[in-house]
Design an enzyme around this catalytic site. Structure first.
Site, PDB file in Angstrom:
ATOM      1  N   ALA A   1      51.512  40.152  45.934  1.00 32.29           N
ATOM      2  CA  ALA A   1      50.733  41.142  46.676  1.00 32.29           C
ATOM      3  C   ALA A   1      49.345  40.610  47.048  1.00 32.29           C
ATOM      4  O   ALA A   1      48.973  39.490  46.697  1.00 32.29           O
ATOM      5  CB  ALA A   1      50.612  42.420  45.847  1.00 32.29           C
ATOM      6  N   HIS A   2      48.585  41.454  47.749  1.00 28.92           N
ATOM      7  CA  HIS A   2      47.278  41.038  48.279  1.00 28.92           C
ATOM      8  C   HIS A   2      46.287  40.692  47.166  1.00 28.92           C
ATOM      9  O   HIS A   2      46.253  41.309  46.109  1.00 28.92           O
ATOM     10  CB  HIS A   2      46.697  42.094  49.216  1.00 28.92           C
ATOM     11  N   ASN A   3      45.501  39.655  47.427  1.00 35.41           N
ATOM     12  CA  ASN A   3      44.416  39.205  46.546  1.00 35.41           C
ATOM     13  C   ASN A   3      44.884  38.707  45.183  1.00 35.41           C
ATOM     14  O   ASN A   3      44.091  38.567  44.257  1.00 35.41           O
ATOM     15  CB  ASN A   3      43.368  40.309  46.360  1.00 35.41           C
TER      16      ASN A   3
END
Length: 348
Positions: free
Chosen positions: A240-242
């Protein structure tokens, strides 16, 4: 192509025992060996096959001494399995060698293609893309605007790389990989709806990363989702993001890493593991398959279960769970005895 035992031994820095001129043109399992093939013996459980195999050459450990006559030529090396890996890589490079530019394709005018590139049919290369040396872009690959591809990158069919992402040197992305899709960012509204939060960051893959088929890595909301050097991801993984994955960590199929989690270096994460968002996993950890990790994990931990606990504790839990039917019967019997004793006391 055919190679003699002596040529192979020279390449692997090994020692030939037997006919140094015997030639092979393929590889085989030791139990399925046929004339003209090379096999290997690394697991002692398979030692009996070396006296039966029809393979022409067998890679063995340098300390191996046969107890019975061996028909095949032996090549003694420090590590048969590692040497086999070298040979398999050579064979794979020969089988997958690609050159030239196929039609049709689209390449933006702002892009300069290296002379040694392979560009497959129906590939799309967007504006201002930078491409390194010896890059292979297979058919139906999409490379968005401002993407950077390092040297020796291989993008297999159907890979999609969204704008502004960075792929380091010696990276391999297998079919269906998606790099830089939007992170899962939505803000709940007073009316019960969700408003999309723009994902304006990117994804950075450092050098020597390999990503299995249909794995997806989301772009950061801001900043970068980072996969550090040497990471190996299996098929069907969601990053997922980051998220940040530390160097030389390996993750097996169907694992999911939620947003902003930090995974340490040199770690091993089994299949179908779920990692909660905004937590930190330490370096050199080992996580058993199907584990769920809701909290931070210290360096060098070995954990499994849901929620994940130290492996020894999980093993005890499994034993207790197996004993639950017997324990339940015992508790019921004790409850009956207690009730019986109460009745006897009442009647006195």
């Amino acid at each position: 192509m055919k190679f003699s035992a002596q040529q192979i031994a020279d390449f692997l820095h090994g020692e030939v025992v037997g006919n140094a001129s015997v030639e092979v043109s393929n590889l085989s399992k030791i139990e399925e060996g046929t004339p003209g093939t090379l096999t290997f013996l690394a697991n002692p459980k398979y030692t009996h096959y070396i006296y039966q195999t029809k393979a022409s050459i067998v890679l063995v450990h340098k300390e191996f001494e046969p107890e019975h006559p061996v028909e095949a030529t032996l090549i003694k090396v420090d590590d048969p399995y590692a040497c086999l890996a070298l040979l398999l890589n050579l064979v794979n490079e020969a089988l997958t060698a690609k050159q030239g530019i196929e039609e049709p394709h689209y390449v933006a005018q702002s892009v300069t293609l290296p002379e040694d590139i392979y560009l497959g049919a129906f590939a799309y290369i967007g504006e201002r893309v930078k491409i390194g040396k010896n890059v292979k872009i297979y058919p139906q690959v999409y490379v968005g605007n401002d993407v950077v591809l390092g040297d020796n990158v291989t993008l297999y069919p159907g890979v999609k790389i969204y704008h502004s992402c960075v792929i380091g040197n010696n990276c391999t992305l297998h079919a269906g990989v998606v790099i830089g899709g939007d992170g899962f960012g939505f803000a709940p509204q007073a009316n019960g709806e969700y408003a999309k939060i723009a994902q304006i960051g990117n994804v950075v893959l450092e050098d020597n990363v390999e990503i299995g088929a249909n794995t997806t890595i989301d772009r950061a909301t801001m900043g970068s989702t980072v996969i550090h050097k040497g990471v190996k991801l299996d098929n069907l993984i969601q990053i997922a993001h980051n998220v940040e994955v530390g160097e030389h960590t390996v993750i097996a199929a169907q694992a999911g890493i939620a947003g902003s989690a930090k995974v340490g270096s040199h770690s091993m994460i089994g299949g179908q593991v779920g990692v909660a968002g905004h937590i930190k996993l330490g370096d050199r950890i080992q996580v058993g398959a199907q584990s769920g990790i809701p909290n931070h994990v210290d360096d060098d931990a070995i954990i499994m279960g849901y929620p994940a606990v130290p492996s020894k504790e999980f093993a005890r839990q499994v034993v207790y769970i197996k004993r639950l039917p017997d324990l339940t019967r015992t508790v019921k019997e004790l409850a009956k005895e207690v009730e019986s004793l109460k009745e006897q006391l009442k009647n006195k």
